[in-house]
Design an enzyme around this catalytic site. Structure first.
Site, PDB file in Angstrom:
ATOM      1  N   CYS A  73       0.823  -1.200   0.000  1.00 40.99           N
ATOM      2  CA  CYS A  73       0.000   0.000   0.000  1.00 40.99           C
ATOM      3  C   CYS A  73       0.865   1.261   0.000  1.00 40.99           C
ATOM      4  O   CYS A  73       1.486   1.579  -0.990  1.00 40.99           O
ATOM      5  CB  CYS A  73      -0.978  -0.045   1.174  1.00 40.99           C
ATOM      6  SG  CYS A  73      -2.388   1.067   0.971  1.00 40.99           S
ATOM      7  N   HIS A  74       0.945   2.005   1.110  1.00 39.11           N
ATOM      8  CA  HIS A  74       1.854   3.145   1.183  1.00 39.11           C
ATOM      9  C   HIS A  74       3.207   2.756   1.761  1.00 39.11           C
ATOM     10  O   HIS A  74       4.109   3.594   1.842  1.00 39.11           O
ATOM     11  CB  HIS A  74       1.238   4.271   2.020  1.00 39.11           C
ATOM     12  CG  HIS A  74       0.049   4.914   1.382  1.00 39.11           C
ATOM     13  ND1 HIS A  74      -1.244   4.501   1.638  1.00 39.11           N
ATOM     14  CD2 HIS A  74      -0.051   5.932   0.486  1.00 39.11           C
ATOM     15  CE1 HIS A  74      -2.088   5.237   0.939  1.00 39.11           C
ATOM     16  NE2 HIS A  74      -1.405   6.106   0.228  1.00 39.11           N
ATOM     17  N   GLU A  98      -6.956   5.297  -6.395  1.00 38.89           N
ATOM     18  CA  GLU A  98      -7.377   4.922  -5.042  1.00 38.89           C
ATOM     19  C   GLU A  98      -7.256   6.106  -4.094  1.00 38.89           C
ATOM     20  O   GLU A  98      -8.101   6.302  -3.208  1.00 38.89           O
ATOM     21  CB  GLU A  98      -6.537   3.728  -4.567  1.00 38.89           C
ATOM     22  CG  GLU A  98      -6.909   2.435  -5.277  1.00 38.89           C
ATOM     23  CD  GLU A  98      -5.909   1.320  -5.090  1.00 38.89           C
ATOM     24  OE1 GLU A  98      -6.326   0.147  -5.120  1.00 38.89           O
ATOM     25  OE2 GLU A  98      -4.696   1.605  -4.931  1.00 38.89           O
TER      26      GLU A  98
END
Length: 226
Positions: free
Chosen positions: A129-130, A158
């Site tokens: 993700c991040h 997103e």
């Protein structure tokens, strides 16, 4: 596992931090395969948790399991400072997301050196993700870590869909591309997508956390058998 210590966002009173499911999903994948898991963060201690990740619609089975796991809860409250972590003591490293890593791990020297050390010691680096924001500092130290590598991470689409585009210093997709990465993403936002390129394993979003951990475990098991 290296977790964020950052919770403030830009232009808002809302806070961020670690996306709890991106920690618990991989954590139990590793634990259930009898891996010892050490938790680290820039500041040590208890990392901030993104409140949105605690909302009912974002709760996973591993979140519920975590709530009854005193050992895991104690570990999360007492992360070690990343400055004291050495790649030589571990088989792999995993970076969960939440928006926090975009602020602290993306510019953290100790984290960047740790990733460089894992790669140089021929050990895998995984992020979801991040979490791949941590690769930004590593790529500053050693550009070959990202240049031309197939990677993924939370996408621009997103970011818009979670209404946080105005609360972050950059978008991860664009930053990875700017550093020369060959960025890929799922056709449908928030569906699982994992990229593996050499020792680098990246997952796109919360749904990718467990699959990214499984890809890392598969690589570790393959290395054991070679």
């Amino acid at each position: 596992m290296v977790l964020t210590s950052h919770q403030q966002m830009l232009n808002t009173d809302s806070t961020t931090g670690l996306w709890i499911g991106e920690f618990t999903d991989p954590y139990y994948e590793f634990r259930d395969k009898n891996y010892t898991v050490v938790l680290a963060s820039p500041k040590g201690g208890s990392p901030p948790i993104d409140p949105m990740s605690k909302l009912t619609e974002n709760i996973t089975a591993s979140n519920r399991r975590f709530k009854d796991d005193d050992f895991a809860k104690h570990a999360l409250k007492h992360t070690v400072e990343i400055d004291g972590v050495s790649a030589s003591d571990f088989d792999a490293v995993f970076y969960p997301g939440g928006h926090g890593p975009m602020f602290d791990l993306a510019s953290n020297d100790a984290s960047g050196r740790l990733i460089v050390d894992f790669i140089s010691q021929n050990k895998p680096v995984a992020a979801v993700c991040h979490g791949p924001a941590a690769l930004i500092k590593a790529a500053e130290l050693q550009p070959s870590i990202l240049k031309g590598k197939q990677v993924t991470g939370f996408s621009n689409a997103e970011e818009k869909l979670v209404f946080r585009s105005n609360n972050i210093p950059y978008t991860l997709e664009d930053k990875l591309k700017a550093l020369g990465a060959d960025y890929h993403k799922a056709l449908i936002p928030f569906t699982s997508h994992v990229e593996t390129d050499g020792l680098l394993i990246t997952g796109q979003n919360p749904a990718s956390a467990g699959p990214t951990a499984k890809a890392l475990i598969a690589m570790l098991e393959a290395n054991k058998n070679n």
